[in-house]
Design an enzyme around this catalytic site. Structure first.
Site, short mmCIF file in Angstrom:
data_model
loop_
_atom_site.label_atom_id
_atom_site.label_comp_id
_atom_site.label_asym_id
_atom_site.label_seq_id
_atom_site.Cartn_x
_atom_site.Cartn_y
_atom_site.Cartn_z
N SER A 136 -45.87 36.16 -6.42
CA SER A 136 -44.46 36.19 -6.03
C SER A 136 -44.36 35.32 -4.78
CB SER A 136 -44.00 37.62 -5.73
OG SER A 136 -44.17 38.45 -6.85
N THR A 137 -44.02 34.05 -4.98
CA THR A 137 -44.04 33.10 -3.87
C THR A 137 -43.05 33.46 -2.77
OG1 THR A 137 -42.53 31.64 -5.06
CG2 THR A 137 -44.88 31.16 -5.24
N CYS A 138 -41.93 34.08 -3.12
CA CYS A 138 -40.95 34.45 -2.09
C CYS A 138 -41.52 35.48 -1.11
CB CYS A 138 -39.69 35.01 -2.72
SG CYS A 138 -38.76 33.78 -3.64
N PHE A 139 -42.51 36.24 -1.58
CA PHE A 139 -43.08 37.30 -0.75
C PHE A 139 -44.52 37.01 -0.32
CE2 PHE A 139 -39.91 39.22 -3.55
CZ PHE A 139 -39.02 39.67 -2.59
#
Length: 170
Positions: A136-139
């Site tokens: 999960s790149t956003c996190f």
């Protein structure tokens, strides 16, 4: 490099100095944007390299640094966590950048403690050795199946970083 005159550098990027250059409007917009965020006088406090690291992140990082700052949300002594660090230690610099791009969407390490890589367990149905890790790149988060061997984790992780580029910002 400390004495670099950022005011003069920003002025030289102004449309009047660039003349008929094809990106004069874009340079002017960047100049205005920077000036809205940071007083030009404050830029004199930093070298160009320091500003680059603040904006873009760290290009020179180690697996040891990543490990120290990681937020492992499973038993730290779990075999797949140990396998992860061993696999990363065997990666080339290019593969480490691909790994970071896979979990963070960028090839540079973020600065500061507010961005720590999260490592957690990916619950799977069936044989975990057949699954790929996800992220999960956003996190800045890596989801790992419970691989049985380091070789399996390494092979699956390499496949993922070379072939799963849904969030490639380059």
């Amino acid at each position: 490099m400390r004495g670099l005159n950022y005011t003069r550098a920003l002025r030289s990027a102004s449309p009047s100095r660039v003349g008929r250059h094809e990106c004069a409007a874009q340079l002017a917009a960047v100049r205005r944007g920077i000036q809205q965020l940071v007083p030009v006088q404050a830029l004199r406090l930093f070298t160009a390299d320091e500003i680059e690291r603040m904006v873009c992140g760290e290009s020179d990082w180690s697996v040891a640094q990543l490990k120290r700052s990681a937020d492992v949300r499973m038993e730290p002594s779990a075999p797949c966590v140990t396998f992860l660090w061993e696999a990363l230690e065997s990666f080339s610099r290019a593969e480490l950048e691909l790994f970071l791009r896979f979990v963070w969407g960028r090839s540079r390490m973020p600065r500061g403690e507010e961005h720590r890589m999260i490592v957690d367990h990916l619950h799977t149905h069936g044989d975990p050795d057949e699954r790929l890790p996800t992220s999960s790149t956003c996190f800045f988060q890596l989801h790992l199946p419970a691989y049985s061997r380091q070789e399996v984790l390494r092979a699956r992780l390499l496949y993922a970083i070379y072939n799963c580029r849904g969030m490639d910002l380059a």
